[in-house]
Design an enzyme around this catalytic site. Structure first.
Site, PDB file in Angstrom:
ATOM      1  N   ALA A  36       0.825  -1.211   0.000  1.00 36.32           N
ATOM      2  CA  ALA A  36       0.000   0.000   0.000  1.00 36.32           C
ATOM      3  C   ALA A  36       0.860   1.262   0.000  1.00 36.32           C
ATOM      4  O   ALA A  36       0.330   2.362  -0.119  1.00 36.32           O
ATOM      5  CB  ALA A  36      -0.914  -0.010   1.220  1.00 36.32           C
ATOM      6  N   THR A 127       5.788 -12.545  14.829  1.00 36.23           N
ATOM      7  CA  THR A 127       6.881 -12.002  15.639  1.00 36.23           C
ATOM      8  C   THR A 127       6.966 -12.696  16.996  1.00 36.23           C
ATOM      9  O   THR A 127       5.943 -13.185  17.510  1.00 36.23           O
ATOM     10  CB  THR A 127       6.647 -10.484  15.854  1.00 36.23           C
ATOM     11  OG1 THR A 127       7.464 -10.036  16.922  1.00 36.23           O
ATOM     12  CG2 THR A 127       5.212 -10.162  16.235  1.00 36.23           C
ATOM     13  N   ASP A 128       8.151 -12.685  17.586  1.00 36.58           N
ATOM     14  CA  ASP A 128       8.291 -13.257  18.938  1.00 36.58           C
ATOM     15  C   ASP A 128       7.568 -12.405  19.981  1.00 36.58           C
ATOM     16  O   ASP A 128       7.369 -12.844  21.110  1.00 36.58           O
ATOM     17  CB  ASP A 128       9.778 -13.418  19.307  1.00 36.58           C
ATOM     18  CG  ASP A 128      10.559 -12.108  19.350  1.00 36.58           C
ATOM     19  OD1 ASP A 128      10.007 -11.058  18.965  1.00 36.58           O
ATOM     20  OD2 ASP A 128      11.734 -12.142  19.777  1.00 36.58           O
ATOM     21  N   GLU A 129       7.176 -11.181  19.587  1.00 38.64           N
ATOM     22  CA  GLU A 129       6.511 -10.300  20.556  1.00 38.64           C
ATOM     23  C   GLU A 129       5.147 -10.844  20.983  1.00 38.64           C
ATOM     24  O   GLU A 129       4.591 -10.406  21.983  1.00 38.64           O
ATOM     25  CB  GLU A 129       6.401  -8.871  20.000  1.00 38.64           C
ATOM     26  CG  GLU A 129       7.778  -8.306  19.729  1.00 38.64           C
ATOM     27  CD  GLU A 129       7.810  -6.819  19.428  1.00 38.64           C
ATOM     28  OE1 GLU A 129       6.955  -6.085  19.939  1.00 38.64           O
ATOM     29  OE2 GLU A 129       8.711  -6.403  18.676  1.00 38.64           O
ATOM     30  N   TYR A 155       0.527  -3.332  19.239  1.00 43.41           N
ATOM     31  CA  TYR A 155       1.165  -3.995  18.093  1.00 43.41           C
ATOM     32  C   TYR A 155       1.199  -5.510  18.303  1.00 43.41           C
ATOM     33  O   TYR A 155       0.728  -6.283  17.468  1.00 43.41           O
ATOM     34  CB  TYR A 155       2.587  -3.466  17.878  1.00 43.41           C
ATOM     35  CG  TYR A 155       3.437  -4.362  17.005  1.00 43.41           C
ATOM     36  CD1 TYR A 155       3.130  -4.552  15.661  1.00 43.41           C
ATOM     37  CD2 TYR A 155       4.531  -5.070  17.524  1.00 43.41           C
ATOM     38  CE1 TYR A 155       3.890  -5.397  14.852  1.00 43.41           C
ATOM     39  CE2 TYR A 155       5.295  -5.907  16.728  1.00 43.41           C
ATOM     40  CZ  TYR A 155       4.967  -6.070  15.394  1.00 43.41           C
ATOM     41  OH  TYR A 155       5.714  -6.915  14.606  1.00 43.41           O
ATOM     42  N   LYS A 159      -0.746  -8.667  16.331  1.00 39.33           N
ATOM     43  CA  LYS A 159      -0.050  -9.775  15.673  1.00 39.33           C
ATOM     44  C   LYS A 159      -0.497 -11.119  16.257  1.00 39.33           C
ATOM     45  O   LYS A 159      -0.686 -12.095  15.531  1.00 39.33           O
ATOM     46  CB  LYS A 159       1.470  -9.627  15.808  1.00 39.33           C
ATOM     47  CG  LYS A 159       2.066  -8.450  15.068  1.00 39.33           C
ATOM     48  CD  LYS A 159       1.915  -8.528  13.554  1.00 39.33           C
ATOM     49  CE  LYS A 159       2.784  -9.579  12.907  1.00 39.33           C
ATOM     50  NZ  LYS A 159       2.699  -9.530  11.416  1.00 39.33           N
ATOM     51  N   TYR A 212      15.636   4.440  25.671  1.00 36.87           N
ATOM     52  CA  TYR A 212      14.491   4.400  26.597  1.00 36.87           C
ATOM     53  C   TYR A 212      14.907   3.841  27.955  1.00 36.87           C
ATOM     54  O   TYR A 212      15.606   2.818  28.024  1.00 36.87           O
ATOM     55  CB  TYR A 212      13.380   3.504  26.045  1.00 36.87           C
ATOM     56  CG  TYR A 212      12.749   3.976  24.740  1.00 36.87           C
ATOM     57  CD1 TYR A 212      12.885   5.287  24.292  1.00 36.87           C
ATOM     58  CD2 TYR A 212      12.000   3.086  23.969  1.00 36.87           C
ATOM     59  CE1 TYR A 212      12.294   5.697  23.110  1.00 36.87           C
ATOM     60  CE2 TYR A 212      11.404   3.494  22.775  1.00 36.87           C
ATOM     61  CZ  TYR A 212      11.561   4.798  22.355  1.00 36.87           C
ATOM     62  OH  TYR A 212      10.979   5.191  21.183  1.00 36.87           O
ATOM     63  N   HIS A 281       6.917  -1.349  28.269  1.00 40.10           N
ATOM     64  CA  HIS A 281       8.135  -1.793  27.582  1.00 40.10           C
ATOM     65  C   HIS A 281       8.532  -3.232  27.946  1.00 40.10           C
ATOM     66  O   HIS A 281       8.861  -3.522  29.092  1.00 40.10           O
ATOM     67  CB  HIS A 281       9.268  -0.825  27.986  1.00 40.10           C
ATOM     68  CG  HIS A 281      10.455  -0.882  27.098  1.00 40.10           C
ATOM     69  ND1 HIS A 281      11.496   0.007  27.219  1.00 40.10           N
ATOM     70  CD2 HIS A 281      10.789  -1.707  26.083  1.00 40.10           C
ATOM     71  CE1 HIS A 281      12.412  -0.266  26.312  1.00 40.10           C
ATOM     72  NE2 HIS A 281      12.006  -1.323  25.617  1.00 40.10           N
TER      73      HIS A 281
END
Ligand code: NAD
Ligand code: TYD
Length: 342
Positions: A36, A127-129, A155, A159, A212, A281
């Site tokens: 896109a 993703t591993d997240e 996010y 996923k 951070y 985080h």
């Protein structure tokens, strides 16, 4: 056997690297790149393959059902590899909605079209997240494919939602799917809002490097080339219905990553600026890729030292690519994200 493969999100970082890899490795396949061209999509990333006869770019949105169904009917794809996504955690904190739309509903549209038009493999790039995070003081713990999903950011939640939907389409409708869950990637064509390209580009301009919190959070870094070889193996040899973890065994704190970059560029550590921590985080990601290695024989070619060296050299040699990005809308985003702290 010849294959017609739809790659979505191929003007982004990992999808773009995958396009290069596949177009060059399989001259008898036909690779269609659907993107896109959001803020993260950049056709400059695919310039080197533009003229190849086994490659075509199409601009379009994976959430546009009518457009996607027309495309699938016309092109009769053998395989679909879905990279298209909103991918930046900080942006998902600022505005979650587009993450649900693209990452969840877009996945559903692609799978509905894959069912309707008899796609032989739908591969979801995850993703591993989706596993959440691990404590900093337990180096023995790693994410395995059966680790419960336990997300932290909009996010990662989007996923994980998509992953569950992909598994449901396999079980309920028999859609021939595979899923890969990879750790943090780095390498050429990485958008300079993510840690490594952000730090390289800002250090080269002698600008403050926003770290951070205390910089102790840990990520498991994998060179994007090794992610591409893993997906290639999964597409050709992976078992239908299976999830495969992909990871580099290269755990580093964010501070270590930034220090490595500064040292390689011969820049002072005084550029490091500690800024307000990201809400929610994740502390540590670490992947166990035993299944991919033992079942499919995957081995990464880069370790962090060789990979970061190659990446830094790429950013030095391809200033035009990232300077064009930084001079656009991205400047406003950076101001909003980091405010006066940088
Ligand atoms: P990216 O943000 O660099 O690229 C995403 C691409 O998708 C862009 O080209 C964008 O234009 C396109 N896109 C966005 N919305 C779209 C839509 N509605 N229709 C069509 N195209 C659209 O992302 P990336 O870092 O290359 O990540 C690619 C995939 O890999 C994502 O699914 C991400 O979740 C996953 N992943 C990323 C990492 C990482 O470290 N970057 C690690 C593991 C998994
Ligand atoms: P990022 O590249 O956004 O990837 P992810 O959040 O998906 O892991 O961030 C990697 C790590 O670097 C993460 O712990 C957040 C941290 N980080 C900073 O310290 N400063 C920054 O400016 C950015 C973008 C990230």
């Amino acid at each position: 056997m010849k294959q017609k493969i739809l790659v979505t999100g191929g003007a982004g970082f990992i999808g773009g690297n995958f396009i290069h890899y596949m177009v060059n490795k399989y001259p008898d396949y036909f690779i269609i790149n659907l993107d896109a061209l959001t803020y993260a999509g950049n056709l400059g990333t695919c310039e080197a393959v533009e003229e190849k006869s086994n490659y075509k770019f199409i601009k379009g949105d994976i959430t546009n059902r009518e457009f996607i169904f027309d495309l699938f009917e016309r092109e009769a794809f053998d395989m679909v590899v879905n990279f298209a996504a909103e991918s930046h955690v900080d942006r998902s904190v600022a505005d979650p909605e587009i993450f649900i739309k693209t990452n969840v509903l877009g996945t559903q549209v692609l799978m509905d079209a894959s069912r309707t038009f008899g796609v032989k493999r739908y591969h979801q790039v995850s993703t591993d997240e989706v596993y959440g995070d691990l404590p900093l003081n337990r180096p023995d713990l790693l994410f395995k494919e059966d680790t419960p999903l336990h997300t932290s950011s909009p996010y990662s939640a989007s996923k994980a939602s998509a992953d569950l939907l992909v598994l449901a389409y396999h079980r309920t409708f028999g859609l021939p799917i595979t899923i890969s869950r990879c750790s943090n990637n780095y390498g050429p064509y990485h958008f300079p809002e993510k840690l490594i390209p952000l730090m390289i580009s800002r250090a080269l301009n002698d600008e403050a490097l926003p770290v951070y919190g205390n910089g102790e959070n840990v990520r498991d870094w994998l060179h994007v080339y090794d992610h591409c070889t893993a997906i290639d193996l999964i597409l050709h040899k992976g078992r239908i219905g299976e999830v495969y973890n992909i990871g580099g065994n290269n755990e580093r704190t964010n501070l270590e990553v930034v220090q490595t970059i500064l040292k390689a560029l011969n820049k002072p550590e005084s550029l490091i600026t500690y800024v307000k921590d990201r809400p929610g985080h994740d502390l540590r990601y670490a992947i166990d890729s035993t299944k991919l290695k033992t079942e499919l024989g995957w081995e990464p070619t880069y370790n962090f030292e060789t990979g970061i060296k190659q990446t830094i050299e790429w950013y030095l040699e391809n200033k035009k690519w990232w300077e064009n990005i930084i001079s656009g809308d991205y400047k406003n985003y950076f101001k909003e994200q980091y405010g006066d702290q940088s």
